[in-house]
Design a protein around this motif. Structure first.
Motif, mmCIF file in Angstrom:
data_model
loop_
_atom_site.group_PDB
_atom_site.id
_atom_site.type_symbol
_atom_site.label_atom_id
_atom_site.label_comp_id
_atom_site.label_asym_id
_atom_site.label_seq_id
_atom_site.Cartn_x
_atom_site.Cartn_y
_atom_site.Cartn_z
ATOM 1 N N TRP A 1 46.077 2.041 32.821
ATOM 2 C CA TRP A 1 45.776 0.912 33.727
ATOM 3 C C TRP A 1 44.539 0.200 33.268
ATOM 4 O O TRP A 1 43.868 0.498 32.156
ATOM 5 N N GLY A 2 44.581 -0.890 33.968
ATOM 6 C CA GLY A 2 43.344 -1.815 33.314
ATOM 7 C C GLY A 2 42.527 -2.154 34.191
ATOM 8 O O GLY A 2 42.937 -2.221 35.682
ATOM 9 N N GLY A 3 41.509 -2.662 34.344
ATOM 10 C CA GLY A 3 40.533 -3.620 35.021
ATOM 11 C C GLY A 3 39.872 -4.698 34.453
ATOM 12 O O GLY A 3 39.851 -4.605 33.191
ATOM 13 N N ILE A 4 39.534 -5.729 34.992
ATOM 14 C CA ILE A 4 38.825 -6.945 34.431
ATOM 15 C C ILE A 4 37.334 -6.778 34.587
ATOM 16 O O ILE A 4 36.800 -6.813 35.565
ATOM 17 N N VAL A 5 36.831 -6.822 33.502
ATOM 18 C CA VAL A 5 35.323 -6.573 33.382
ATOM 19 C C VAL A 5 34.596 -7.834 33.162
ATOM 20 O O VAL A 5 34.988 -8.682 32.122
ATOM 21 N N ASP A 6 33.441 -7.876 33.679
ATOM 22 C CA ASP A 6 32.809 -9.119 33.593
ATOM 23 C C ASP A 6 31.617 -9.000 32.521
ATOM 24 O O ASP A 6 30.612 -8.543 33.076
ATOM 25 N N VAL A 7 31.491 -9.731 31.380
ATOM 26 C CA VAL A 7 30.583 -9.255 30.316
ATOM 27 C C VAL A 7 29.609 -10.591 30.310
ATOM 28 O O VAL A 7 30.237 -11.796 29.921
ATOM 29 N N THR A 8 28.446 -10.195 30.304
ATOM 30 C CA THR A 8 27.253 -11.125 29.744
ATOM 31 C C THR A 8 27.049 -11.140 28.268
ATOM 32 O O THR A 8 27.297 -10.169 27.594
ATOM 33 N N PRO A 9 26.573 -12.176 27.750
ATOM 34 C CA PRO A 9 26.183 -12.069 26.310
ATOM 35 C C PRO A 9 25.163 -11.135 25.806
ATOM 36 O O PRO A 9 25.314 -10.640 24.619
ATOM 37 N N ASP A 10 24.151 -10.595 26.632
ATOM 38 C CA ASP A 10 23.323 -9.500 26.331
ATOM 39 C C ASP A 10 23.868 -8.023 26.463
ATOM 40 O O ASP A 10 23.206 -7.101 26.732
ATOM 41 N N ARG A 11 25.074 -7.932 27.550
ATOM 42 C CA ARG A 11 25.487 -6.834 27.857
ATOM 43 C C ARG A 11 24.663 -5.954 28.916
ATOM 44 O O ARG A 11 24.728 -4.936 29.259
#
Ligand code: FAD
Ligand code: PYC
Length: 459
Positions: free
Chosen positions: A379-389
């Protein structure tokens, strides 16, 4: 989607209730007016060994629903957008620690159906920088007493998290993390290759492309039960008077003439509030855009998969950045496996096949006997990633609007800590000392908290 790796744990935990209408069991339990009532007097349903036994003799009849299904009120003191673990934890701590129980958590789907119900449940605090160590360690300390605090078994299992080194760079990087963590009071220790093998015997340490040279072990790291975390916080928040409104999508954020928030437009009408906290994970930038705020986020699909269940065979959590895979065993017996995000941004909760096959190649190399395992589902999920993690937990330029996002591939571990400091930020209109560095403005001012290395396999 059903919960990805439902396990025997469900037998130990009472199942979530069928929806009931507002008032159904308030009447049974003698009414409820918010913070005056603790969980015990509200639901009359504290979980204990004695209760389980008593109910067993009664054929398990009479368990009450664990939360209500209320109609939205016209106005709340605080609205939280998103009933994932973070949003629910925030609502719980708003009520418990700040006496703010006139709170709605608004969820477009079902509670815990986002990344909270899709993640691989790794909990650890072995991050490099002081700011992150403070934040994630705050969460680990809360995990350690969470089942008792919520009166709900979240199955926190400190079975250790072992990060493998396969080359000279890994060795240097993980040793640096070990030293930095210890200076911050976070447990982490270096194991030689032989010690790695002794700690986790199924690992193949020599006959592979990149033999294992050692590993960093955080013994207090481990796993927790993802859906129990959502359900435990939901039940405890509801018991303190929080309204959890499922199947209600936030479609707009209304702002007044002076710019401050006035409430949210939803698929069930306008709901007024002077404070709005956004905890919408992969859709944070979409929700924030409704208030005119552009976020430094990219959203990617992240996948995981589980094998058929087998007897206990894998004692810890193992992660390998270099050959790019991680694995642990759920209490039901499934091997829980994952790797990195897809290379492209997307809002589709599925991912590319080559990512999972690459992951399984790596797992077969690490643990050759698992070649015989069959995979059950992915399965998958949508992850929200910032430039510095690193995440953002902050006030925003819009008065009354707060945001908790950017957890990327690693926010489950932070759930109680994040909810705790986000509640503080909303209640006091200023950050807690722990989340003060995690602003939006750091991307303008250059005060980055670059945790790309500690974010591990998944980034
Ligand atoms: P969610 O649980 O996604 O909750 C956000 C909610 O907001 C959703 O329920 C969504 O429906 C709702 N929402 C969105 N838009 C709206 C709207 N307009 N109106 C109303 N509601 C809305 N982290 C770890 O620490 N360890 C791991 O091992 C780990 N593994 C992972 C594996 C995978 C495959 C994935 C996908 C993620 C993993 N993560 C892991 C990351 C972790 O899952 C997330 O960081 C964390 O669960 C985020 O929690 P949340 O409550 O913020 O988000
Ligand atoms: O943050 O530890 C983590 C993680 C592991 C897998 C996905 N995220």
């Amino acid at each position: 989607m059903s919960h990805p790796f439902n396990g025997s744990a469900q037998k130990m935990l009472a199942c979530p209730p069928p929806p009931v209408q507002h008032g159904d069991y308030r009447a049974q339990s003698g009414g409820h007016s918010g913070q005056d009532h603790d969980m015990q007097t509200f639901s009359g349903q504290r979980f204990s060994g004695f209760q389980l036994l008593r109910r067993a003799f009664g054929g398990h009849k009479g368990w009450q629903p664990q939360w209500r299904t209320p109609e939205p009120k016209a106005e709340y003191d605080v609205i939280i957008v998103g009933a994932g673990g973070h949003g629910l934890a925030c609502a719980y701590y708003l009520a418990k620690e700040h006496g703010i129980s006139n709170v709605a958590v608004i969820e477009r789907g079902w509670l815990g159906g986002g990344n909270t119900g899709r993640n691989t449940t790794i909990v650890r605090s072995n991050y490099l920088f002081d700011e992150s160590a403070g934040l994630y360690e705050h969460a680990v300390k809360l995990w350690e007493g969470l089942s008792q605090d919520l009166n709900y078994n979240v199955m926190y299992s400190a079975r250790g998290v072992l990060m493998l080194a396969h080359n000279h760079h890994d060795v240097q990087s993980f040793k640096r993390h070990v030293h930095s963590n210890r200076l911050n009071g976070v447990d982490n220790e270096w194991l030689s290759a032989e010690e790695v093998k002794a700690f986790c015997p199924p690992l193949n340490i020599t006959s592979m492309r990149y033999p294992i040279l050692g590993g960093a072990l955080q013994r207090r790291g481990g796993t927790a039960r993802h859906d129990a975390v959502a359900w435990g916080f939901a039940r405890a928040a509801d018991a303190r008077g929080v309204d959890i409104i499922q199947n209600c999508e936030v479609t707009g954020i209304r702002r007044g003439p002076a710019g401050a928030v006035e409430g949210v437009e939803t698929s069930r009408g306008f709901i007024r509030a002077k404070k709005i906290g956004v905890s919408a994970a992969g859709h944070s930038s979409v929700v924030m855009a409704m208030a005119g705020v552009r976020m430094p986020l990219e959203s990617f699909p992240l996948q995981a998969l589980v094998s058929e269940p087998v007897k206990p065979a894998f004692p810890t959590v193992v992660m390998s950045n270099t050959i790019h895979a991680y694995i642990s065993q759920s209490d039901k017996g499934e091997m829980v496996i994952g790797a990195g995000t897809d290379a492209y941004t997307s809002y589709s909760q599925r991912g590319a096949l080559h990512v999972t096959t690459h992951t399984l190649d790596a797992i077969c190399e690490l643990v050759p006997q698992f070649r015989r395992l069959r995979m059950l589902r992915n399965w998958g999920g949508i992850v929200d990633v910032t430039p510095d993690r690193s995440p953002i937990i902050a006030k925003t330029p819009v008065p009354g609007l707060y945001v908790n996002c950017g957890w990327g591939t690693g926010g489950f571990k932070a759930t109680p800590g994040s909810g705790h400091v986000f509640a503080h930020t909303i209640a006091r209109d200023e950050p807690h000392a722990i989340n003060a560095p995690f602003t939006i403005e750091r991307f303008r001012d250059g005060l980055l908290i670059d945790e790309a290395a500690a974010a591990a396999v998944a980034h």
